[in-house]
Design an enzyme around this catalytic site. Structure first.
Site, PDB file in Angstrom:
ATOM      1  N   ASP A  18       0.829  -1.209   0.000  1.00  0.00           N
ATOM      2  CA  ASP A  18       0.000   0.000   0.000  1.00  0.00           C
ATOM      3  C   ASP A  18       0.865   1.262   0.000  1.00  0.00           C
ATOM      4  O   ASP A  18       1.994   1.246   0.489  1.00  0.00           O
ATOM      5  CB  ASP A  18      -0.901  -0.037   1.248  1.00  0.00           C
ATOM      6  N   ASN A  66     -10.680  -2.493  -6.202  1.00  0.00           N
ATOM      7  CA  ASN A  66      -9.868  -1.578  -7.017  1.00  0.00           C
ATOM      8  C   ASN A  66     -10.483  -1.299  -8.391  1.00  0.00           C
ATOM      9  O   ASN A  66     -10.118  -0.336  -9.053  1.00  0.00           O
ATOM     10  CB  ASN A  66      -8.437  -2.117  -7.211  1.00  0.00           C
TER      11      ASN A  66
HETATM   12  C1  FPP Z   1      -2.015   0.172  -3.313  1.00  0.00           C
HETATM   13  O1  FPP Z   1      -1.512   1.495  -3.312  1.00  0.00           O
HETATM   14  C2  FPP Z   1      -1.487  -0.567  -4.422  1.00  0.00           C
HETATM   15  C3  FPP Z   1      -2.215  -1.078  -5.462  1.00  0.00           C
HETATM   16  C4  FPP Z   1      -3.676  -0.924  -5.551  1.00  0.00           C
HETATM   17  C5  FPP Z   1      -1.588  -1.773  -6.583  1.00  0.00           C
HETATM   18  C6  FPP Z   1      -0.343  -2.522  -6.266  1.00  0.00           C
HETATM   19  C7  FPP Z   1       0.423  -2.667  -7.502  1.00  0.00           C
HETATM   20  C8  FPP Z   1       1.776  -2.657  -7.576  1.00  0.00           C
HETATM   21  C9  FPP Z   1       2.641  -2.623  -6.403  1.00  0.00           C
HETATM   22  C10 FPP Z   1       2.484  -2.680  -8.895  1.00  0.00           C
HETATM   23  C11 FPP Z   1       2.135  -3.759  -9.827  1.00  0.00           C
HETATM   24  C12 FPP Z   1       2.126  -5.115  -9.212  1.00  0.00           C
HETATM   25  C13 FPP Z   1       2.855  -6.145  -9.676  1.00  0.00           C
HETATM   26  C14 FPP Z   1       2.682  -7.485  -9.062  1.00  0.00           C
HETATM   27  C15 FPP Z   1       3.821  -5.990 -10.749  1.00  0.00           C
HETATM   28  P1  FPP Z   1      -2.549   2.696  -3.443  1.00  0.00           P
HETATM   29  O2  FPP Z   1      -2.623   3.085  -4.862  1.00  0.00           O
HETATM   30  O3  FPP Z   1      -3.839   2.295  -2.811  1.00  0.00           O
HETATM   31  O4  FPP Z   1      -1.839   3.794  -2.600  1.00  0.00           O
HETATM   32  P2  FPP Z   1      -2.579   4.963  -1.801  1.00  0.00           P
HETATM   33  O5  FPP Z   1      -3.354   4.303  -0.691  1.00  0.00           O
HETATM   34  O6  FPP Z   1      -1.434   5.771  -1.278  1.00  0.00           O
HETATM   35  O7  FPP Z   1      -3.437   5.703  -2.785  1.00  0.00           O
END
Ligand code: FPP
Length: 251
Positions: A18, A66
């Site tokens: 996250d 998501n």
């Molecule tokens: C949460 O951060 C993260 C995600 C919804 C996506 C995770 C994806 C990756 C780490 C990259 C791609 C994955 C792979 C396996 C290559 P957020 O966007 O919710 O962060 P925030 O809470 O700060 O908005």
């Protein structure tokens, strides 16, 4: 780094990655840039976990919820995922890592599913770490899918109420072939489970760090694993029982 006891590592490490969005926002960058940097952290954690001898690594890469994000971000994440898998499959082969996916794959775009199928097939005979990507995954949705499949089997006469044990229920989950996670890391300071592996996390040790996922380093991973090694896991027993069991197992 050297303080880690190789005998006491989690067999199954799960991660809620996250803070990509906040990482980007703090730098006045687009959210997708945060995800791109997050994918670099994924590479590091996969490589380190495999090197350390962790048998199962499960990453929450895209939740059922998501899908409600802006279409541009969803498309960007799907493209990133496809690119990552295509680029990393050769490395997975070299490191003997096997790909696995949990979640509702019917929601994923066809091109993503094709890329996943190819990677899963190519790495199917690898015997090292199992890298599970949770995609379009939600714990409640997984429990409903399991219940629906059990109902189908019951209607077909293959299952009756008295057959239902925790082991049987487990076998109907997406994670049927995986042991429960021993350790869960969540980055970015949020202290919640967010519909991840609701059934499987029953006795998992939880670890939260303020660091956003793109900033999560090897040192932080080792610090988290050292914290895991300092935990006493009791599984509902008393501390004395666990000590006695430990003493016996040394005999
Ligand atoms: C949460 O951060 C993260 C995600 C919804 C996506 C995770 C994806 C990756 C780490 C990259 C791609 C994955 C792979 C396996 C290559 P957020 O966007 O919710 O962060 P925030 O809470 O700060 O908005």
């Amino acid at each position: 780094m050297s303080q880690l006891d190789p005998q006491k590592l989690p067999v199954h490490l799960a991660v809620i990655m996250d803070g990509n969005g906040r990482w980007a926002k703090q730098r006045m960058l687009r959210r997708i840039v945060g995800h791109q940097r997050g994918a670099e952290t994924v590479k590091m954690v996969v490589e380190q976990s495999s090197l350390l001898g962790i048998k199962y690594l499960t990453l929450f890469a895209f939740s059922s919820e998501n899908w409600s994000r802006p279409a541009l971000e969803v498309r960007g994440l799907m493209t990133l995922l496809k690119k990552y898998i295509r680029q990393e499959t050769a490395r997975m082969m070299r490191k003997n890592i096997r790909y696995n996916v949990i979640g509702n794959r019917t929601d994923l775009p066809d091109d993503v599913n094709d890329t996943l199928d190819e990677a899963i097939q190519k790495t199917a005979a690898n015997t090292g770490m199992v890298l599970t990507l949770a995609l379009s995954y939600g714990g409640r949705q997984e429990l409903c899918r399991a219940a629906a499949r059990m109902t189908e089997d019951a209607v077909a006469g293959k299952l009756s109420a008295s057959d239902i044990t925790t082991e049987l229920f487990d076998s109907y989950l997406d994670t049927g072939a995986l042991p429960d996670p021993d350790f869960l890391i969540r980055t970015s300071g949020e202290m919640r489970i967010s519909n991840f592996l609701l059934w499987q996390l029953a006795y998992t040790e939880l670890y939260f760090t303020e660091t956003n996922w793109p900033d999560f380093t090897i040192n932080e991973l080792h610090k988290a694993l050292a914290a895991f090694q300092a935990r006493e896991r009791r599984f509902g027993m008393t501390g004395d029982q666990i000590t006695e069991r430990g003493d016996l197992s040394k005999d």
